[in-house]
Scaffold this active site. Structure first.
Site, mmCIF file in Angstrom:
data_model
loop_
_atom_site.group_PDB
_atom_site.id
_atom_site.type_symbol
_atom_site.label_atom_id
_atom_site.label_comp_id
_atom_site.label_asym_id
_atom_site.label_seq_id
_atom_site.Cartn_x
_atom_site.Cartn_y
_atom_site.Cartn_z
ATOM 1 N N SER A 1 0.834 -1.215 0.000
ATOM 2 C CA SER A 1 0.000 0.000 0.000
ATOM 3 C C SER A 1 0.862 1.255 0.000
ATOM 4 C CB SER A 1 -0.908 0.017 1.237
ATOM 5 O OG SER A 1 -1.849 -1.020 1.174
ATOM 6 N N ARG B 1 1.534 4.335 -2.920
ATOM 7 C CA ARG B 1 1.339 5.745 -2.563
ATOM 8 C C ARG B 1 2.633 6.534 -2.714
ATOM 9 N NH1 ARG B 1 -2.403 2.576 -0.466
ATOM 10 N NH2 ARG B 1 -4.429 3.379 0.229
ATOM 11 N N ARG C 1 -13.870 -6.963 -10.886
ATOM 12 C CA ARG C 1 -14.036 -6.330 -9.566
ATOM 13 C C ARG C 1 -14.876 -5.050 -9.664
ATOM 14 N NH1 ARG C 1 -8.411 -6.384 -6.464
ATOM 15 N NH2 ARG C 1 -9.815 -5.773 -4.765
ATOM 16 N N SER D 1 -13.324 1.101 2.828
ATOM 17 C CA SER D 1 -12.353 0.837 1.764
ATOM 18 C C SER D 1 -11.367 1.977 1.659
ATOM 19 C CB SER D 1 -13.062 0.653 0.417
ATOM 20 O OG SER D 1 -12.126 0.762 -0.635
ATOM 21 N N GLN E 1 -9.228 2.215 -0.589
ATOM 22 C CA GLN E 1 -9.081 2.577 -2.003
ATOM 23 C C GLN E 1 -10.118 3.624 -2.393
ATOM 24 O OE1 GLN E 1 -9.102 -1.160 -4.115
ATOM 25 N NE2 GLN E 1 -7.120 -1.765 -3.269
ATOM 26 N N ASP F 1 -6.819 -8.323 4.479
ATOM 27 C CA ASP F 1 -6.074 -9.143 3.511
ATOM 28 C C ASP F 1 -5.523 -10.429 4.148
ATOM 29 O OD1 ASP F 1 -6.568 -7.310 1.517
ATOM 30 O OD2 ASP F 1 -4.684 -6.243 1.805
ATOM 31 N N LYS G 1 -12.489 -9.333 -3.636
ATOM 32 C CA LYS G 1 -11.031 -9.138 -3.695
ATOM 33 C C LYS G 1 -10.491 -9.798 -4.977
ATOM 34 C CE LYS G 1 -10.564 -6.762 0.092
ATOM 35 N NZ LYS G 1 -10.126 -5.361 0.011
ATOM 36 N N ARG H 1 -2.722 -14.109 -2.407
ATOM 37 C CA ARG H 1 -2.841 -14.352 -0.960
ATOM 38 C C ARG H 1 -3.389 -15.755 -0.666
ATOM 39 N NH1 ARG H 1 -0.799 -9.722 0.946
ATOM 40 N NH2 ARG H 1 -1.504 -7.818 -0.055
#
Ligand code: S3P
Length: 423
Positions: free
Chosen positions: A17, A21, A116, A160, A162, A310, A337, A383
């Site tokens: 993450s 960024r 998604r 979220s 996102q 996650d 996901k 994952r």
């Protein structure tokens, strides 16, 4: 806790993450930024590639990356669609940025990303004045005609980061005030980073970003990823390794839920006092060993899921060897996901011989001592592959993963580290 010298040290890679960024904020800043320890994985490559297509000179990802920012309004239209591969974070955060940029951008991705939901990010951007077109199911390809935007106070139906970040980034580039409220606090890396770069934020009711003239350039050592560290913490808790020490890992209340869950299940979990780093974040060292009394099942509900969203497939895998039932609810987000992680986790737990079942918003699994054996179908979900690889590394278990290469999305070195650390 045993002496530190008996523990295997694992240096997991940079946080995914924060790596995304770091590239986005370096691109939007004024001046030269320097990033060390960025995650060199497929998802972060997607963000780097998209920024290059938008006119930012992003070098190949390496131990040290320098980016000259183009400023908040210096992006150029891309020649073709931005291919975000498997990466939801690249798509949704960049959507916010280009929604405030005066040109048209099209997003595409792989089969998983193309299934998604994007309506959740399109809706607030449309409310701000962007024109967003999605495929019939509310999915990619997503076409955004950006331009001058209005302020918005957005109430998100889902927790979220996102979605929250897309709105904050749209407000940042447009130079208008935006606020976002959400049902539970999602990871707050965007807010912390923005504050560290000079933006003015207020988090009295949700989060509000005030108009910001420019972001300053920065130098950042990316903290190591707690979501990657979680795999080796679980390995130790399951007795698949002698015990692990995980230094330099991001310490965040919005991300450490899995470590707290492992402790509640009976593993020996210790951490050092958090140390402040750049970008408003903290790091710590985790030390994890098998608990003296074995593992017991855990009940997790909507109050805990956001801080381990996650890690929930991994938690279910640990639950497969924890006495009693492990039950997860309030986690319907798992269905959207990289795969439907409720259905895929349960199907694979059953495939290796565990008793498990789906709930509309979660799952349950009964713990057992005996071996688990079989073949796991990952659906290309990194994952899922790593969670079941850890389960398979418990002594006595034998689990085959159909698509080991999919771990490259977030943790390219996973298999060699696992081979070194496992008992
Ligand atoms: C992320 C947010 C989470 C998480 C994803 C990374 C981010 O997704 O699952 O792996 O970097 O903002 P949501 O915001 O959709 O919950």
């Amino acid at each position: 806790m045993a002496a530190v010298t008996t523990l295997a040290r694992v240096d997991v890679p940079g946080d995914k993450s924060i790596s995304h960024r770091a590239l986005l904020f370096a691109a939007l800043a004024t001046g030269d930024s320097r990033i060390t320890g960025i995650l060199e994985s497929a998802d972060v490559q997607s963000t780097a590639g998209a920024l290059r297509a938008l006119g930012v000179d992003v070098p190949s990802l390496a131990a040290e990356v320098s980016v000259t920012g183009v400023g908040l309004r210096g992006l150029r239209p891309a020649d073709g669609p931005l291919d975000c591969g498997n990466s939801g974070t690249s798509t949704r955060l960049l959507a916010g940025i280009v929604a405030a940029s005066p040109f048209e951008t099209v997003f595409v991705g792989d089969a998983s990303l193309s299934a998604r939901p994007m309506r959740r990010v399109a809706a607030p951007l449309e409310a701000m004045g962007a024109v967003v077109t999605l495929a019939a199911g509310g999915t990619l390809p997503m076409r955004i005609r950006g331009g001058a935007l209005r302020p918005v106070r957005w109430v998100s139906e889902v927790a979220s980061a996102q979605v929250k970040s897309a709105v904050l980034l749209a407000g940042l580039v447009a130079g208008v005030e935006v606020s976002v409220a959400e049902p539970a606090p999602s990871r707050d890396h965007t807010e912390r980073f923005l504050r560290a770069l000079g933006a003015s934020l207020d988090d009295a009711h949700g989060v509000t970003l005030r108009p910001t003239a420019a972001l300053r350039a920065f130098s950042l050592a990316v903290p190591r990823d707690p979501s990657s560290a979680a795999f080796f913490a679980a390995l130790a808790a399951l007795g698949g390794s002698p015990g692990v020490e995980l230094p330099g890992v991001l310490a965040s209340r919005t991300r450490d839920g899995f470590f707290r869950a492992l402790r509640a299940m009976g593993a020996a979990v210790e951490s050092d006092a958090p140390v402040a780093t750049e970008a408003g974040e903290f790091v710590t060292t985790w030390r994890i060993e098998r608990g003296a009394g074995g593992l017991r099942g855990l009940t997790v509900d909507d109050r805990q899921v956001a801080a381990m969203i996650d890690e929930l497939p991994l938690l279910a895998c640990v639950g497969a060897h924890a006495a009693g039932e492990t039950r997860i609810t309030g986690a319907a987000e798992l269905r959207v996901k990289e795969s439907d992680r409720i259905a895929v986790t349960v199907a694979n737990l059953r495939a290796v011989g565990a008793r498990a079942g789906e709930l509309p918003d979660g799952l349950w699994v009964d713990g057992r001592d005996g071996p688990l054996r079989g073949r796991v179908v990952t659906h290309g979900d990194h994952r899922i592959a790593m969670a079941f690889a850890i389960l398979g590394a418990r002594p006595g278990n034998a689990i085959e993963i159909d698509d080991p290469a999919c771990v490259s999305v977030s943790y390219p070195g996973f298999w060699s580290t696992l081979a070194r650390v496992r008992a």
